[in-house]
Design a protein around this motif. Structure first.
Motif, mmCIF file in Angstrom:
data_model
loop_
_atom_site.group_PDB
_atom_site.id
_atom_site.type_symbol
_atom_site.label_atom_id
_atom_site.label_comp_id
_atom_site.label_asym_id
_atom_site.label_seq_id
_atom_site.Cartn_x
_atom_site.Cartn_y
_atom_site.Cartn_z
ATOM 1 N N LYS A 1 -28.315 -41.174 21.651
ATOM 2 C CA LYS A 1 -28.504 -39.866 22.260
ATOM 3 C C LYS A 1 -27.213 -39.385 22.909
ATOM 4 C CE LYS A 1 -33.383 -40.545 23.033
ATOM 5 N NZ LYS A 1 -34.477 -40.658 23.970
ATOM 6 N N LEU A 2 -26.795 -38.185 22.530
ATOM 7 C CA LEU A 2 -25.596 -37.607 23.119
ATOM 8 C C LEU A 2 -25.876 -37.218 24.561
ATOM 9 C CD1 LEU A 2 -22.669 -36.561 22.534
ATOM 10 C CD2 LEU A 2 -23.733 -34.326 22.269
ATOM 11 N N LYS A 3 -25.030 -37.664 25.466
ATOM 12 C CA LYS A 3 -25.177 -37.365 26.894
ATOM 13 C C LYS A 3 -24.165 -36.338 27.382
ATOM 14 C CE LYS A 3 -28.567 -40.114 27.531
ATOM 15 N NZ LYS A 3 -29.881 -39.552 27.737
ATOM 16 N N GLU A 4 -23.004 -36.252 26.718
ATOM 17 C CA GLU A 4 -21.952 -35.357 27.198
ATOM 18 C C GLU A 4 -20.935 -35.076 26.104
ATOM 19 O OE1 GLU A 4 -18.489 -35.337 30.664
ATOM 20 O OE2 GLU A 4 -19.465 -37.210 30.149
ATOM 21 N N ILE A 5 -20.467 -33.840 26.096
ATOM 22 C CA ILE A 5 -19.297 -33.463 25.293
ATOM 23 C C ILE A 5 -18.292 -32.848 26.267
ATOM 24 C CG2 ILE A 5 -18.320 -32.047 23.446
ATOM 25 C CD1 ILE A 5 -21.101 -31.922 22.196
ATOM 26 N N LYS A 6 -17.083 -33.345 26.240
ATOM 27 C CA LYS A 6 -16.051 -32.823 27.139
ATOM 28 C C LYS A 6 -14.811 -32.481 26.306
ATOM 29 C CE LYS A 6 -13.375 -34.012 31.234
ATOM 30 N NZ LYS A 6 -13.086 -35.055 32.221
ATOM 31 N N GLN A 7 -14.345 -31.257 26.465
ATOM 32 C CA GLN A 7 -13.097 -30.817 25.790
ATOM 33 C C GLN A 7 -11.925 -31.335 26.603
ATOM 34 O OE1 GLN A 7 -13.087 -27.675 23.352
ATOM 35 N NE2 GLN A 7 -11.172 -28.607 22.731
ATOM 36 N N LYS B 1 -18.447 -20.276 16.196
ATOM 37 C CA LYS B 1 -17.998 -20.857 17.468
ATOM 38 C C LYS B 1 -19.064 -21.818 17.965
ATOM 39 C CE LYS B 1 -15.290 -16.889 18.905
ATOM 40 N NZ LYS B 1 -15.090 -15.872 19.948
ATOM 41 N N LEU B 2 -18.611 -22.899 18.595
ATOM 42 C CA LEU B 2 -19.506 -23.898 19.170
ATOM 43 C C LEU B 2 -19.592 -23.721 20.675
ATOM 44 C CD1 LEU B 2 -18.303 -27.163 17.411
ATOM 45 C CD2 LEU B 2 -20.526 -26.099 17.117
ATOM 46 N N PHE B 3 -20.818 -23.782 21.196
ATOM 47 C CA PHE B 3 -21.030 -23.726 22.640
ATOM 48 C C PHE B 3 -21.882 -24.917 23.056
ATOM 49 C CE2 PHE B 3 -20.181 -19.432 21.324
ATOM 50 C CZ PHE B 3 -19.344 -18.943 22.307
ATOM 51 N N TYR B 4 -21.415 -25.642 24.066
ATOM 52 C CA TYR B 4 -22.152 -26.776 24.616
ATOM 53 C C TYR B 4 -22.352 -26.501 26.096
ATOM 54 C CZ TYR B 4 -23.437 -31.524 25.905
ATOM 55 O OH TYR B 4 -24.101 -32.631 26.388
ATOM 56 N N ALA C 1 -13.153 -28.846 10.680
ATOM 57 C CA ALA C 1 -14.395 -28.350 10.074
ATOM 58 C C ALA C 1 -15.453 -29.443 10.027
ATOM 59 C CB ALA C 1 -14.128 -27.812 8.671
ATOM 60 N N SER C 2 -15.052 -30.673 9.738
ATOM 61 C CA SER C 2 -16.009 -31.782 9.656
ATOM 62 C C SER C 2 -16.667 -32.050 11.000
ATOM 63 C CB SER C 2 -15.318 -33.053 9.160
ATOM 64 O OG SER C 2 -14.780 -32.860 7.877
ATOM 65 N N ILE C 3 -15.876 -32.099 12.060
ATOM 66 C CA ILE C 3 -16.455 -32.376 13.379
ATOM 67 C C ILE C 3 -17.290 -31.191 13.852
ATOM 68 C CG2 ILE C 3 -14.529 -31.630 14.857
ATOM 69 C CD1 ILE C 3 -16.660 -34.812 15.332
ATOM 70 N N LYS C 4 -16.892 -29.975 13.476
ATOM 71 C CA LYS C 4 -17.694 -28.799 13.818
ATOM 72 C C LYS C 4 -19.094 -28.913 13.217
ATOM 73 C CE LYS C 4 -15.252 -24.525 14.628
ATOM 74 N NZ LYS C 4 -14.753 -23.275 14.097
ATOM 75 N N TYR C 5 -19.148 -29.303 11.948
ATOM 76 C CA TYR C 5 -20.456 -29.415 11.300
ATOM 77 C C TYR C 5 -21.263 -30.578 11.873
ATOM 78 C CZ TYR C 5 -20.074 -25.458 8.368
ATOM 79 O OH TYR C 5 -19.998 -24.167 7.957
ATOM 80 N N TYR C 6 -20.616 -31.617 12.341
ATOM 81 C CA TYR C 6 -21.333 -32.699 13.023
ATOM 82 C C TYR C 6 -21.894 -32.209 14.355
ATOM 83 C CZ TYR C 6 -22.382 -36.845 15.677
ATOM 84 O OH TYR C 6 -23.034 -37.772 16.459
#
Length: 92
Positions: A84-90, A60-63, A44-49
């Motif tokens: 600055k965020l450049k990428e999010i990878k699951q 649900k989160l979409f990137y 939950a914490s990382i979701k809110y971040y």
């Protein structure tokens, strides 16, 4: 829609969690520039971040139009250039 300011006695509301996560991660980036760092967090914490970087719809989160599944456990790789965020990878 839940009230993001609700909290249990002695706990944090979602707004406070989001603010705390922002402050902590900004400090980690500031003091570890150009380093690889591992951060461990409750889902939950990382979701809110991540809400500030992602489309947050129906809990649900979409990137980049791809859903990020925050389960137990989850592993995400975030790349920053300065702040600055450049990428999010699951990863998992």
């Amino acid at each position: 829609m839940l009230d993001n300011s609700l909290k249990c006695t002695g706990g944090e509301c979602f707004e406070e969690v989001e603010q705390r996560m922002n402050e902590v991660i900004e400090n980690i980036i500031k003091y570890n520039n150009e380093k690889k760092v591992v951060i461990v967090s409750h889902g939950a914490s990382i979701k809110y971040y991540l809400k500030k970087y992602c489309n947050f719809t129906n809990n649900k989160l979409f990137y980049n139009k791809k859903e990020l599944v925050i389960g137990s456990p989850s592993v995400l790789k975030l790349k920053f250039n300065d702040f600055k965020l450049k990428e999010i990878k699951q990863i998992y």
